[in-house]
Design a protein around this motif. Structure first.
Motif, PDB file in Angstrom:
ATOM      1  N   UNK A 214     -16.535 -13.595  36.393  1.00 29.89           N
ATOM      2  CA  UNK A 214     -17.556 -14.442  35.780  1.00 29.89           C
ATOM      3  C   UNK A 214     -17.053 -15.878  35.864  1.00 29.89           C
ATOM      4  N   UNK A 215     -17.936 -16.855  35.960  1.00 29.08           N
ATOM      5  CA  UNK A 215     -17.477 -18.240  36.100  1.00 29.08           C
ATOM      6  C   UNK A 215     -16.826 -18.762  34.823  1.00 29.08           C
ATOM      7  N   UNK A 216     -15.658 -19.346  34.962  1.00 27.30           N
ATOM      8  CA  UNK A 216     -14.951 -19.918  33.815  1.00 27.30           C
ATOM      9  C   UNK A 216     -15.789 -20.985  33.124  1.00 27.30           C
ATOM     10  N   UNK A 217     -16.568 -21.742  33.886  1.00 24.61           N
ATOM     11  CA  UNK A 217     -17.368 -22.820  33.292  1.00 24.61           C
ATOM     12  C   UNK A 217     -18.439 -22.298  32.340  1.00 24.61           C
ATOM     13  N   UNK A 218     -18.767 -20.989  32.418  1.00 24.17           N
ATOM     14  CA  UNK A 218     -19.758 -20.401  31.517  1.00 24.17           C
ATOM     15  C   UNK A 218     -19.202 -20.157  30.120  1.00 24.17           C
ATOM     16  N   UNK A 219     -17.870 -20.195  29.980  1.00 22.50           N
ATOM     17  CA  UNK A 219     -17.241 -19.994  28.670  1.00 22.50           C
ATOM     18  C   UNK A 219     -17.316 -21.300  27.883  1.00 22.50           C
ATOM     19  N   UNK A 220     -17.969 -21.263  26.734  1.00 25.75           N
ATOM     20  CA  UNK A 220     -18.192 -22.478  25.956  1.00 25.75           C
ATOM     21  C   UNK A 220     -17.381 -22.535  24.661  1.00 25.75           C
ATOM     22  N   UNK A 221     -16.955 -21.369  24.193  1.00 26.41           N
ATOM     23  CA  UNK A 221     -16.282 -21.375  22.891  1.00 26.41           C
ATOM     24  C   UNK A 221     -15.533 -20.062  22.681  1.00 26.41           C
ATOM     25  N   UNK A 222     -14.366 -20.165  22.025  1.00 26.81           N
ATOM     26  CA  UNK A 222     -13.608 -18.993  21.596  1.00 26.81           C
ATOM     27  C   UNK A 222     -13.485 -19.057  20.080  1.00 26.81           C
ATOM     28  N   UNK A 223     -13.904 -17.990  19.406  1.00 30.85           N
ATOM     29  CA  UNK A 223     -13.820 -17.930  17.949  1.00 30.85           C
ATOM     30  C   UNK A 223     -12.767 -16.912  17.543  1.00 30.85           C
ATOM     31  N   UNK A 224     -11.868 -17.315  16.658  1.00 27.43           N
ATOM     32  CA  UNK A 224     -10.804 -16.444  16.160  1.00 27.43           C
ATOM     33  C   UNK A 224     -11.356 -15.590  15.026  1.00 27.43           C
ATOM     34  N   UNK A 225     -11.027 -14.299  15.019  1.00 24.94           N
ATOM     35  CA  UNK A 225     -11.552 -13.359  14.035  1.00 24.94           C
ATOM     36  C   UNK A 225     -11.109 -13.636  12.610  1.00 24.94           C
ATOM     37  N   UNK A 226     -11.830 -13.077  11.619  1.00 27.44           N
ATOM     38  CA  UNK A 226     -11.565 -13.380  10.204  1.00 27.44           C
ATOM     39  C   UNK A 226     -10.232 -12.869   9.693  1.00 27.44           C
ATOM     40  N   UNK A 227      -9.685 -11.827  10.324  1.00 25.73           N
ATOM     41  CA  UNK A 227      -8.409 -11.264   9.860  1.00 25.73           C
ATOM     42  C   UNK A 227      -7.267 -11.518  10.839  1.00 25.73           C
TER      43      UNK A 227
END
Length: 264
Positions: A214-227
């Motif tokens: 998948x194209x790297x440019x399509x990744x817009x955000x990484x969210x870290x989990x609550x725990x």
């Protein structure tokens, strides 16, 4: 108002994230791609995958044994489908009731990460590379029977020479019918097909996986989990991001944040 989302989300463990964003792969430097793993739909957590439609299509109907045998043979000869799951929410807004089951079912019990993809970029990439991007349909048993009845009536009217095309369409459609129990997920699926004779990364003969880019440019955000250990995980993601965009300086780096969901 259109229900097409702006973003699609994939929940996963931090370990899987590291493999997806392995910048030492040739695809990173050559094509600016990440590497995602598609799973066998028969090994998904919903035991009714595919069979939900097929049972309604064949059980208790007056469809001929010849059509049943043709469908079974067509499936056996066709390339095997593999699925990469992506979640969205109508209106592109997230609420705690939507996040909680996702984190605990798919995000390593809240310790993992959520990857946000740009919908249009994923859609365009799938079209260009002949992958399918399909939205799941959530129906009850009566609705499924009505859908199956409609397909049966069409097939029974067709000349045998046209069965293969119609039954292939029916089979592909069956990959994205799910019961109402799963409607909260609002799932999209990338569907790709692999040859039965190819060797895939697999834990067993039944649990096969297929890797696609998948194209790297399509990744817009990484969210870290609550725990998750926020400082550790976030720092590791930052290091990976810095390495990536040192190699690929023309791409805009994705954002990193912690979910607002508060869980002990």
């Amino acid at each position: 108002m259109s229900n097409t989302p702006n973003r699609l989300y994939h929940y996963t463990s931090f370990g899987a994230f590291v493999h997806i964003f392995d910048y030492q792969q040739e695809n990173f430097t050559k094509n600016n791609w990440i590497n995602v793993r598609l799973g066998n739909p028969m090994n998904m957590n919903d035991k009714n995958e595919i069979t939900f439609f097929e049972k309604s299509f064949f059980t208790g109907s007056n469809i001929s044994n010849e059509i049943k045998e043709f469908y079974t043979e067509m499936k056996e000869k066709s390339p095997h489908p593999y699925i990469f799951s992506l979640i969205h929410h109508i209106g592109n807004k997230w609420y705690p009731k939507d996040e909680i089951p996702m984190w605990f079912m798919y995000g390593d019990n809240g310790k993992g990460v959520r990857i946000a993809f740009d919908f249009k970029m994923v859609e365009e990439f799938c079209e260009k590379n002949h992958y399918l991007l399909k939205r799941c349909q959530y129906v009850n048993q009566n609705e499924m029977q009505d859908i199956a009845r409609g397909h049966r009536n069409i097939v029974k009217k067709l000349d045998k020479n046209h069965w293969n095309t119609k039954l292939e369409d029916i089979y592909i459609g069956s990959l994205c019918y799910k019961t109402k129990d799963w409607e909260y997920e609002q799932e999209y699926r990338i569907v790709a097909f692999g040859n039965h004779n190819e060797k895939y990364d697999a834990y067993s003969e039944e649990e096969q996986y297929l890797h696609i880019p998948l194209p790297l440019k399509a990744v817009k955000e990484i969210t870290v989990g609550p725990l998750a250990d926020e400082l550790l995980v976030k720092r590791c993601i930052e290091l990976i991001r810095n390495e990536l965009f040192a190699i690929l300086p023309d791409l805009k780096p994705f954002d990193i944040k912690k979910t607002k969901l508060q869980i002990r």
